[in-house]
Motif scaffolding. Sequence first.
Motif, PDB file in Angstrom:
ATOM      1  N   ASP A  62      -2.421   9.252  13.766  1.00 28.17           N
ATOM      2  CA  ASP A  62      -1.505  10.360  13.004  1.00 28.17           C
ATOM      3  C   ASP A  62      -0.187  10.081  13.127  1.00 28.17           C
ATOM      4  N   SER A  63       0.102   9.428  14.365  1.00 24.68           N
ATOM      5  CA  SER A  63       1.677   9.197  14.406  1.00 24.68           C
ATOM      6  C   SER A  63       2.337   7.975  13.196  1.00 24.68           C
ATOM      7  N   GLU A  64       1.169   7.213  12.653  1.00 21.70           N
ATOM      8  CA  GLU A  64       1.755   6.516  11.602  1.00 21.70           C
ATOM      9  C   GLU A  64       1.455   6.740  10.169  1.00 21.70           C
ATOM     10  N   LYS A  65       0.639   7.610  10.036  1.00 21.35           N
ATOM     11  CA  LYS A  65      -0.039   8.039   8.460  1.00 21.35           C
ATOM     12  C   LYS A  65       1.014   8.498   7.678  1.00 21.35           C
ATOM     13  N   ASP A  66       1.947   9.135   8.189  1.00 16.63           N
ATOM     14  CA  ASP A  66       3.151   9.586   7.254  1.00 16.63           C
ATOM     15  C   ASP A  66       4.256   8.565   7.196  1.00 16.63           C
ATOM     16  N   ILE A  67       4.224   7.271   7.837  1.00 14.67           N
ATOM     17  CA  ILE A  67       5.395   6.511   7.668  1.00 14.67           C
ATOM     18  C   ILE A  67       5.341   5.876   6.187  1.00 14.67           C
ATOM     19  N   PRO A  68       6.431   6.084   5.578  1.00 10.74           N
ATOM     20  CA  PRO A  68       6.654   5.828   4.026  1.00 10.74           C
ATOM     21  C   PRO A  68       6.283   4.185   3.898  1.00 10.74           C
ATOM     22  N   PHE A  69       5.442   3.721   2.838  1.00 16.16           N
ATOM     23  CA  PHE A  69       5.174   2.397   2.634  1.00 16.16           C
ATOM     24  C   PHE A  69       6.418   1.578   2.056  1.00 16.16           C
ATOM     25  N   ARG A  70       6.508   0.419   2.301  1.00 15.98           N
ATOM     26  CA  ARG A  70       7.683  -0.405   1.585  1.00 15.98           C
ATOM     27  C   ARG A  70       6.879  -1.326   0.593  1.00 15.98           C
ATOM     28  N   LEU A  71       7.373  -1.070  -0.693  1.00 17.22           N
ATOM     29  CA  LEU A  71       7.141  -1.677  -1.893  1.00 17.22           C
ATOM     30  C   LEU A  71       7.022  -2.934  -1.664  1.00 17.22           C
ATOM     31  N   ARG A  72       6.133  -3.834  -1.960  1.00 11.99           N
ATOM     32  CA  ARG A  72       6.063  -5.513  -2.115  1.00 11.99           C
ATOM     33  C   ARG A  72       6.060  -5.998  -0.493  1.00 11.99           C
ATOM     34  N   ILE A  73       6.033  -4.970   0.546  1.00 12.89           N
ATOM     35  CA  ILE A  73       5.515  -5.392   1.780  1.00 12.89           C
ATOM     36  C   ILE A  73       4.392  -4.550   2.582  1.00 12.89           C
ATOM     37  N   ASP A  74       4.255  -3.462   2.186  1.00  7.50           N
ATOM     38  CA  ASP A  74       3.167  -2.715   2.482  1.00  7.50           C
ATOM     39  C   ASP A  74       2.138  -2.542   1.517  1.00  7.50           C
ATOM     40  N   CYS A  75       2.751  -2.603   0.231  1.00  2.70           N
ATOM     41  CA  CYS A  75       1.851  -2.246  -0.902  1.00  2.70           C
ATOM     42  C   CYS A  75       2.283  -2.919  -2.271  1.00  2.70           C
ATOM     43  N   LEU A  76       1.647  -2.910  -3.309  1.00  2.00           N
ATOM     44  CA  LEU A  76       1.957  -3.224  -4.421  1.00  2.00           C
ATOM     45  C   LEU A  76       2.935  -2.342  -5.056  1.00  2.00           C
ATOM     46  N   THR A  77       3.779  -2.685  -6.052  1.00  5.22           N
ATOM     47  CA  THR A  77       4.601  -1.649  -6.571  1.00  5.22           C
ATOM     48  C   THR A  77       3.968  -0.835  -7.719  1.00  5.22           C
ATOM     49  N   GLU A  78       4.424   0.388  -8.106  1.00  8.42           N
ATOM     50  CA  GLU A  78       3.884   0.943  -9.093  1.00  8.42           C
ATOM     51  C   GLU A  78       3.487   0.346 -10.505  1.00  8.42           C
ATOM     52  N   GLU A  79       4.591  -0.429 -10.896  1.00  5.68           N
ATOM     53  CA  GLU A  79       4.483  -1.238 -11.813  1.00  5.68           C
ATOM     54  C   GLU A  79       3.256  -2.347 -12.021  1.00  5.68           C
ATOM     55  N   ALA A  80       3.109  -3.097 -10.724  1.00  6.14           N
ATOM     56  CA  ALA A  80       2.384  -3.929 -10.617  1.00  6.14           C
ATOM     57  C   ALA A  80       0.858  -3.323 -10.441  1.00  6.14           C
ATOM     58  N   THR A  81       0.661  -2.181 -10.028  1.00  7.35           N
ATOM     59  CA  THR A  81      -0.579  -1.590  -9.864  1.00  7.35           C
ATOM     60  C   THR A  81      -1.018  -1.262 -11.345  1.00  7.35           C
ATOM     61  N   ASN A  82      -0.065  -0.700 -12.024  1.00  9.22           N
ATOM     62  CA  ASN A  82      -0.295  -0.317 -13.583  1.00  9.22           C
ATOM     63  C   ASN A  82      -0.886  -1.499 -14.265  1.00  9.22           C
ATOM     64  N   GLN A  83      -0.310  -2.754 -14.278  1.00  7.94           N
ATOM     65  CA  GLN A  83      -0.385  -3.896 -14.998  1.00  7.94           C
ATOM     66  C   GLN A  83      -1.792  -4.294 -14.282  1.00  7.94           C
ATOM     67  N   LEU A  84      -2.384  -4.436 -13.478  1.00  4.16           N
ATOM     68  CA  LEU A  84      -3.460  -4.609 -12.915  1.00  4.16           C
ATOM     69  C   LEU A  84      -4.527  -3.861 -13.257  1.00  4.16           C
ATOM     70  N   PHE A  85      -4.375  -2.636 -13.514  1.00  4.73           N
ATOM     71  CA  PHE A  85      -5.289  -1.778 -14.082  1.00  4.73           C
ATOM     72  C   PHE A  85      -5.422  -2.013 -15.684  1.00  4.73           C
ATOM     73  N   ASP A  86      -4.229  -2.223 -16.333  1.00  2.43           N
ATOM     74  CA  ASP A  86      -4.493  -2.368 -17.487  1.00  2.43           C
ATOM     75  C   ASP A  86      -5.002  -3.660 -18.106  1.00  2.43           C
ATOM     76  N   TRP A  87      -4.919  -4.966 -17.350  1.00  2.00           N
ATOM     77  CA  TRP A  87      -5.446  -6.203 -17.333  1.00  2.00           C
ATOM     78  C   TRP A  87      -6.821  -6.165 -16.865  1.00  2.00           C
ATOM     79  N   ILE A  88      -7.279  -5.850 -15.912  1.00  2.00           N
ATOM     80  CA  ILE A  88      -8.442  -5.990 -15.313  1.00  2.00           C
ATOM     81  C   ILE A  88      -9.446  -4.876 -15.655  1.00  2.00           C
ATOM     82  N   ASN A  89      -8.934  -3.555 -15.733  1.00  2.00           N
ATOM     83  CA  ASN A  89      -9.652  -2.299 -16.066  1.00  2.00           C
ATOM     84  C   ASN A  89     -10.986  -2.370 -14.799  1.00  2.00           C
TER      85      ASN A  89
END
Length: 389
Positions: A268-295
């Motif tokens: 619980d002490s870590e759940k609300d810590i914001p994710f850092r883009l390109r460090i903790d997760c992909l960017t929203e743009e990269a995520t949408n690209q993968l969904f579009d390319w791979i489906n």
Amino acid sequence: MQGVGSVCLSLRYYRPIQFLVLILAFVFYCEFLHYFLVLLWCQWPVLDVKNEDSSVPSGYEPPLKVMILADTHLLGPRKGHWFDKLRREWQMYRAFQSSLAIHSPEAVFVLGDVLDEGMWESGAEFQKDISRFQRMFKTSHNVPQHVLVGNHDIGFHYMMSEEKHKRFEKAFDTPSAKLLRIRNNIFVLVNSMTMEGDSCKLCSEAVNLLKDISWQLKCSQGAIKKMDLPQICETIETFPYTKPILLQHFPMYRLSDSNCSLPDAAPDSEKDIPFRLRIDCLTEEATNQLFDWINPRLVIDGHTHHGCYRVHDNGVPEWTVASFNWRNKRNPTFLLAVFSNNNFAVSQCFLPNEFTVISIYIFGGVFLVFTLLCSRHWFGRRVRSSKSL
């Protein structure tokens, strides 16, 4: 008197042997048997027949059983105490080999961060640690193992180099992006660190490979009509199409782990810590690209060291697999997944909790000390009684 003396002498040797047997029994249970007993509780998931698509053509293969783990983080020469290194590697070796023996998967995927210090290692150090990994996580010749690259293997985008990437690719046959077909199930493997969105050489290479994979999937699906660039599919190898499973190291874009409620989710002490883009997760743009390319029909990743299950707005579920290393997680987990050509089911498997193992050792130690004290008391009384005779 001589007979009593010989009996005491035999007892003197009998008790230490009995004590040693008890010690070995506790060690055998904690280091061998306990793994089997815990892993026996984990079962292969069962496909929901309601989700089966009757329109799928006949001749497709039976469901595929896959074991998926992440973030083994084998320590290199720089970090960690030698005993910590020895202990963690034994735990992972015992857990993995026990699971292979019990569950008999037909394929194994490791979702990156195989090494803990791969991004810093020289060529010789890298080869030595890869050899250790291959010995620990060895599978039989009929069980293919597919290893993805993580940021600890070659570095984040700013540390990543072509040399580091190529040596990892050579070791595990893992290019920046790869389409893999196992029993008519399609898997797409992606190097998360190349999804930066800039024009670096490895990033451009990954994007080109993903675009090629996208065309191959669309042509195989028949999604490109004859009126829409009819010539594009004439030079592309096609195959029976099923919706792909996307495998990568980084999670897809998300704000934090706040919506993750699995038993092995972040505390619980870590759940609300914001994710850092390109460090903790992909960017929203990269995520949408993968969904579009791979489906994809499913996304599976690691990296955070904690478990998570979520469903994206487009209906695609995502599993994040916790670390397989007790150094990162007191209760490591992995996934058992069953894939048919149009369906899937996933179950989460827990490895022995380190607190439980330590408790067993403490209980065993107290029991053995108590046994030793009792045996000394009993032996002393027998000796005193023999002298009185």
